[in-house]
Each structure stands twice: as C-alpha cells, then as structure tokens.
Design an enzyme around this catalytic site. Sequence first.
Site, short mmCIF file in Angstrom:
data_model
loop_
_atom_site.label_atom_id
_atom_site.label_comp_id
_atom_site.label_asym_id
_atom_site.label_seq_id
_atom_site.Cartn_x
_atom_site.Cartn_y
_atom_site.Cartn_z
N GLY A 50 0.07 8.22 -0.16
CA GLY A 50 -0.22 7.37 -1.20
C GLY A 50 -0.80 6.08 -0.46
O GLY A 50 -0.27 5.42 0.61
N THR A 51 -1.94 5.45 -1.11
CA THR A 51 -2.40 4.12 -0.75
C THR A 51 -3.09 3.68 -1.89
O THR A 51 -3.46 4.43 -2.79
CB THR A 51 -3.52 4.37 0.34
OG1 THR A 51 -4.56 5.16 -0.13
CG2 THR A 51 -2.83 4.77 1.69
N THR A 52 -3.23 2.43 -2.15
CA THR A 52 -3.27 1.10 -1.33
C THR A 52 -2.56 0.25 -2.35
O THR A 52 -2.71 0.10 -3.55
CB THR A 52 -4.68 0.58 -0.88
OG1 THR A 52 -5.22 1.50 -0.15
CG2 THR A 52 -4.50 -0.83 -0.22
#
Length: 278
Positions: A50-52
């Site tokens: 997962g990002t951001t």
Amino acid sequence: MGGAFMQSGTSSFTEFLAAYNPEYLPGRRAAALGAAGAGGGAVHLDVRHGTTIVSMTFPGGVLMAGDRRATAGNMIAQRDIEKVFPADEYSAVGIAGAAGIAVEMVKLFQVELEHYEKIEGVELSLDGKANRLATLIRGNLGMAMQGLAVVPLFAGYDLETGEGRIFSYDPVGGQYPEHGFYSVGSGSVFARGALKKLYRSDLDPVGAATVAIQALYDAADDDSATGGPDTTRRIYPVIATVTEDGYRRLPEDEVSELVHEVVDARHRSPDGPQAPLR
C-alpha cells in the site's frame, strides 16, 4: 489464558501476547517464511503493498490522508484499500508497505493502546503512543529483512500541548518527529514535493484536505503504485483529522466535493497550482 491475562500485571498487551501466544504477533510469520524457504532458497511472494500516505498539521490539529491503491508486483491488486485508521480517540495511523502485515500491526496497536488505558486508568501520552508503535515495528524486523517491511505514519492531537504532531518511522523501528508535514510510501517523494510548495502553517482543515488531495494527485501522476481519485468508480482518498474533539474521518460527500474541485482545476492546469515565488 484468561487467568494469566488478569494476573500478568503488564500494561503492554504486546508483551503479554509475546509471553503467552507469540504466534499471534505479526512478526512471527518470519519463522514460517524462513522455514518455507530453508530448502529451496528465497521465497517469492506477490504481496500486496500500500502507498501513499500524507500528513500535515494545522492550528489545533493534524490531518492524515491516503490513496486507495494496493499493488502486487506490476498488478493493481486492489483499488479501494483503506490505509488510514484511528489508533485511538486522539491519534491516527497510516500504513505503507506490506499491506496484510501492516493491517495486523494496526489492529494490534489499537488493542495495545486500549489495553494500557484500561490497566493504568489513564490515557497514554502522544509520545508514549509513538514509542509503542516503534516497538511493534521493531518486532517485525525479521519480516522487514525478508523484504516485507511496514512503514507507518503516526499523527495525533497532543492533549498536553494542544497541537497536532506527526511521527515517521524507518523499517527497523526508528522514530522521528516531523514538523509541518510528511509523507511515506512509494509516491512520497512526489507528494512531499507538492507539500513543500502548497503547505502553509495557517491552513484550516478544509485547506489542509485540499492540499492533501493535490499532493496525492501529484504522487499518482508520477508513481504507478499510487492511485489517483477514481471519479468513475467514486473511489476517493481517505482523509481524517484529529483535534481536541477527537478523530474524525471526513464523510465521502465532503471528500468528493473537494476531489472534483481539484480534478476540474487539473483539467485547466494539468500540473496543478503554482506556489508564489515570494
């Protein structure tokens, strides 16, 4: 186990779990992975990442926002993952890195803070909460060494000083107070560039939310692992504020309105707003 729990006397739920049921700790998965790869070399897993995450302070509080995309290798694994959570009433935590382990760590962190308050009868200070999260990250060191790192961002309202504060971490549990704003994740370098140009210390919560959307938009523009606003599917960033009134997640209709304002402006100026030279 119930009797042992009542007699343990520790204010740390994590320490109790490590003593009586360590297999439930997120970091214990490292042993299983090590065993799986012992006879056949490295183990390759297409783990969701997962990002951001971006965060910034404003007078009387702090805001945290996250995009909704999770990737597995070069694939989009999920378009609507949530990466910003309440840690307790007066703090929030955002996750970047190995998504499954990160979500487990957040759940354990939530229980850790609730357990402390029940045992001690008082709420842990914001610095104390930040230190507890650092301890959890250090417990995941084995997984981090195998490439499954969790790099959260922690923020909250300090009841002692009456202001919002932000804490960043490295994969081995180092904790660093940040000032004004910060971002983590694969798109963080682009998001932080936008924050440097758009952030002001006197922003109100709506202004801070708009800046967060702009920063996530810029991150998605240059980082394929970061998802931009999906107006077709009505998938928007998760945005939350923490003030003296506690944790508040912005309703989807509020976020939708701000997102459409940003997207409409980007149609006219694709690179976004320009900061004044002075």
